[in-house]
Design a protein around this motif. Structure first.
Motif, short mmCIF file in Angstrom:
data_model
loop_
_atom_site.label_atom_id
_atom_site.label_comp_id
_atom_site.label_asym_id
_atom_site.label_seq_id
_atom_site.Cartn_x
_atom_site.Cartn_y
_atom_site.Cartn_z
N ASN A 1 3.54 5.89 -5.79
CA ASN A 1 3.54 5.87 -7.26
C ASN A 1 4.51 4.90 -7.91
OD1 ASN A 1 1.41 7.65 -7.58
ND2 ASN A 1 2.77 9.43 -7.37
N VAL A 2 4.82 3.77 -7.23
CA VAL A 2 5.45 2.71 -8.02
C VAL A 2 4.35 2.15 -8.93
CG1 VAL A 2 7.15 2.08 -6.26
CG2 VAL A 2 5.02 0.80 -6.43
N ASP A 3 4.75 1.65 -10.08
CA ASP A 3 3.76 1.12 -11.01
C ASP A 3 3.51 -0.37 -10.80
OD1 ASP A 3 3.05 3.45 -12.49
OD2 ASP A 3 5.03 3.38 -13.43
N PHE A 4 4.51 -1.07 -10.29
CA PHE A 4 4.28 -2.49 -9.99
C PHE A 4 5.22 -2.92 -8.87
CE2 PHE A 4 7.08 -2.11 -13.68
CZ PHE A 4 8.18 -2.89 -13.33
N ILE A 5 4.77 -3.94 -8.16
CA ILE A 5 5.51 -4.44 -7.01
C ILE A 5 5.32 -5.95 -6.96
CG2 ILE A 5 3.53 -3.94 -5.49
CD1 ILE A 5 5.57 -3.36 -3.26
N GLY A 6 6.37 -6.66 -6.59
CA GLY A 6 6.27 -8.11 -6.46
C GLY A 6 7.21 -8.60 -5.38
N ASP B 1 0.83 -1.20 0.00
CA ASP B 1 0.00 0.00 0.00
C ASP B 1 0.87 1.26 0.00
OD1 ASP B 1 -2.22 -1.58 0.06
OD2 ASP B 1 -2.63 -1.32 2.19
N THR B 2 1.94 1.24 0.80
CA THR B 2 2.83 2.40 0.87
C THR B 2 3.52 2.63 -0.48
OG1 THR B 2 3.21 1.97 3.20
CG2 THR B 2 4.77 3.43 2.10
N ALA B 3 4.01 1.54 -1.08
CA ALA B 3 4.72 1.66 -2.36
C ALA B 3 3.79 2.19 -3.45
CB ALA B 3 5.30 0.30 -2.76
N LEU B 4 2.60 1.65 -3.51
CA LEU B 4 1.65 2.11 -4.54
C LEU B 4 1.23 3.55 -4.27
CD1 LEU B 4 -0.42 -1.18 -4.89
CD2 LEU B 4 1.17 -0.23 -6.57
N GLY B 5 1.14 3.91 -2.99
CA GLY B 5 0.83 5.30 -2.63
C GLY B 5 1.94 6.27 -3.02
N ALA C 1 16.27 7.49 -9.44
CA ALA C 1 16.26 8.31 -8.23
C ALA C 1 14.95 8.15 -7.46
CB ALA C 1 16.47 9.78 -8.61
N ILE C 2 13.84 8.11 -8.17
CA ILE C 2 12.55 8.00 -7.47
C ILE C 2 12.42 6.62 -6.84
CG2 ILE C 2 11.03 7.24 -9.37
CD1 ILE C 2 10.11 10.02 -6.99
N LEU C 3 12.90 5.60 -7.54
CA LEU C 3 12.86 4.25 -6.96
C LEU C 3 13.73 4.16 -5.72
CD1 LEU C 3 12.99 1.94 -10.10
CD2 LEU C 3 11.12 2.14 -8.46
N ARG C 4 14.85 4.85 -5.78
CA ARG C 4 15.78 4.82 -4.63
C ARG C 4 15.11 5.45 -3.40
NH1 ARG C 4 20.92 6.73 -6.97
NH2 ARG C 4 21.53 4.57 -7.19
N ILE C 5 14.40 6.54 -3.61
CA ILE C 5 13.73 7.21 -2.48
C ILE C 5 12.62 6.33 -1.92
CG2 ILE C 5 12.18 9.14 -1.95
CD1 ILE C 5 13.92 10.79 -3.96
N ILE C 6 11.83 5.74 -2.81
CA ILE C 6 10.74 4.87 -2.34
C ILE C 6 11.31 3.66 -1.59
CG2 ILE C 6 8.83 3.39 -3.09
CD1 ILE C 6 8.53 5.34 -5.52
N ALA C 7 12.34 3.05 -2.17
CA ALA C 7 12.94 1.87 -1.54
C ALA C 7 13.52 2.22 -0.17
CB ALA C 7 14.02 1.28 -2.44
N GLN D 1 12.43 4.51 1.92
CA GLN D 1 11.31 4.63 2.87
C GLN D 1 10.80 3.25 3.29
OE1 GLN D 1 10.40 7.39 4.19
NE2 GLN D 1 11.32 8.92 2.87
N LEU D 2 10.71 2.35 2.33
CA LEU D 2 10.22 1.01 2.64
C LEU D 2 11.22 0.25 3.52
CD1 LEU D 2 8.65 -0.08 -0.77
CD2 LEU D 2 7.49 0.85 1.23
N ALA D 3 12.51 0.42 3.22
CA ALA D 3 13.52 -0.26 4.04
C ALA D 3 13.44 0.23 5.49
CB ALA D 3 14.91 0.00 3.46
N LYS D 4 13.24 1.53 5.66
CA LYS D 4 13.09 2.07 7.02
C LYS D 4 11.84 1.50 7.70
CE LYS D 4 14.97 5.57 8.39
NZ LYS D 4 16.06 5.72 9.39
N MET D 5 10.76 1.38 6.93
CA MET D 5 9.51 0.83 7.48
C MET D 5 9.72 -0.61 7.94
SD MET D 5 6.00 0.12 5.39
CE MET D 5 5.61 1.84 5.18
N ILE D 6 10.41 -1.39 7.11
CA ILE D 6 10.67 -2.80 7.45
C ILE D 6 11.52 -2.90 8.71
CG2 ILE D 6 11.93 -4.86 6.65
CD1 ILE D 6 11.02 -4.03 3.76
N GLU D 7 12.52 -2.02 8.83
CA GLU D 7 13.40 -2.08 10.00
C GLU D 7 12.67 -1.66 11.27
OE1 GLU D 7 17.45 -1.01 9.69
OE2 GLU D 7 17.70 -2.71 8.31
N LYS D 8 11.68 -0.79 11.13
CA LYS D 8 10.89 -0.40 12.32
C LYS D 8 10.11 -1.59 12.88
CE LYS D 8 10.31 4.53 11.79
NZ LYS D 8 9.58 5.58 11.12
N GLU D 9 9.89 -2.60 12.02
CA GLU D 9 9.19 -3.80 12.48
C GLU D 9 10.15 -4.84 13.03
OE1 GLU D 9 5.93 -4.02 12.68
OE2 GLU D 9 5.77 -1.98 11.85
N GLY D 10 11.44 -4.47 13.12
CA GLY D 10 12.40 -5.36 13.76
C GLY D 10 13.21 -6.23 12.82
#
Ligand code: SF4
Ligand code: SF4
Length: 228
Positions: free
Chosen positions: A18-23, A12-16, A81-87, A89-98
């Motif tokens: 504006n990534v176009d696809f995720i797997g 949900d975060t990635a699509l929010g 660059a945009i993928l790097r920024i999104i990634a 944020q997601l990496a930080k989110m994952i690390e917040k979950e331990g």
């Protein structure tokens, strides 16, 4: 947070953003006998999920090639660059979950940095292979990922994590895109003779052309001509 909840939150975060696809691929796919590249387990021994993120590249970047190589290269780097920024944020989110997370480079080289091995031009893992395994596309004769919605006009990155994310069902797509056998346009257009009709790709010819002839600008002709 459960595996399913964390997976959904990431998607949900990635699509929010504006990534176009995720797997999500199970890194066990890199043990398949058909896979000949480096493995993400050498980077993160306890990796449990490979999260692939992608964006479509605007078609207007391809139309003017080969004259518009500066604009094409700049557009690709903007996507990176945009993928790097999104990634990030997601990496930080994952690390917040331990868990632990690290980001796989989109490019083999960029602005003087070599992310891939200089001699073999091999990266630490093939994001394209993980994307194929996650059902996001298959391979063209140009050895690029062919996606359903954007053909080969995509940029992708990946996150390696020890988080046990919910992986996709097994792929049904053939390894090589079925349209390639009646096309072969990328082979004909390649100015470096880097794509062979027998399925081989000569990465060093492509790299030498872009670095020695084009001075580091990207070529993109094999993407431009692809009808997918
Ligand atoms: S980017 Fe250009 S040189 Fe490289 S394989 Fe494609 S057409 Fe050939
Ligand atoms: S240009 Fe044709 S042969 Fe090459 S990848 Fe695209 S569909 Fe396949």
């Amino acid at each position: 947070m459960t595996e399913i909840m964390l997976t959904q939150k990431i998607k949900d975060t990635a699509l929010g953003m504006n990534v176009d696809f995720i797997g999500i691929a199970d890194p066990v796919c890199f043990q398949n006998p058909e896979y000949m590249g480096n493995k993400p387990q050498d980077v993160m021994p306890d990796v449990r999920s490979v999260l692939i993120l992608g964006v479509g590249v605007p078609r207007g970047a391809f139309d003017p090639l080969p004259e518009g190589r500066a604009e094409y290269t700049n557009t690709l780097m903007a996507a990176t660059a945009i993928l790097r920024i999104i990634a990030f944020q997601l990496a930080k989110m994952i690390e917040k979950e331990g868990y632990r997370a690290t980001i796989v480079p989109t490019e083999g080289s960029e602005f003087g940095y070599w992310y891939a091995d200089r001699e073999t031009l091999k990266a630490n893992m093939s994001i394209k292979y993980a994307a194929h395994y996650a059902g996001l596309g298959n391979f063209g004769m140009n050895h690029l990922l062919i996606t359903k919605d954007f053909g080969p006009r995509v940029r992708v990155t990946a996150i390696l994590t020890d988080a046990p994310l919910e992986t996709e069902e097994n792929i049904k797509l053939p390894f090589i895109n079925e349209k390639c056998s009646s096309c072969m346009k990328c082979i004909e257009v390649c100015p470096a003779g880097a794509i062979s009709p027998d399925g081989e790709i000569y990465r060093e010819k492509c790299a030498q052309y872009m670095f020695n002839v084009l001075g580091g600008l990207r070529c993109g002709l094999c993407v431009k001509v692809c009808p997918m």
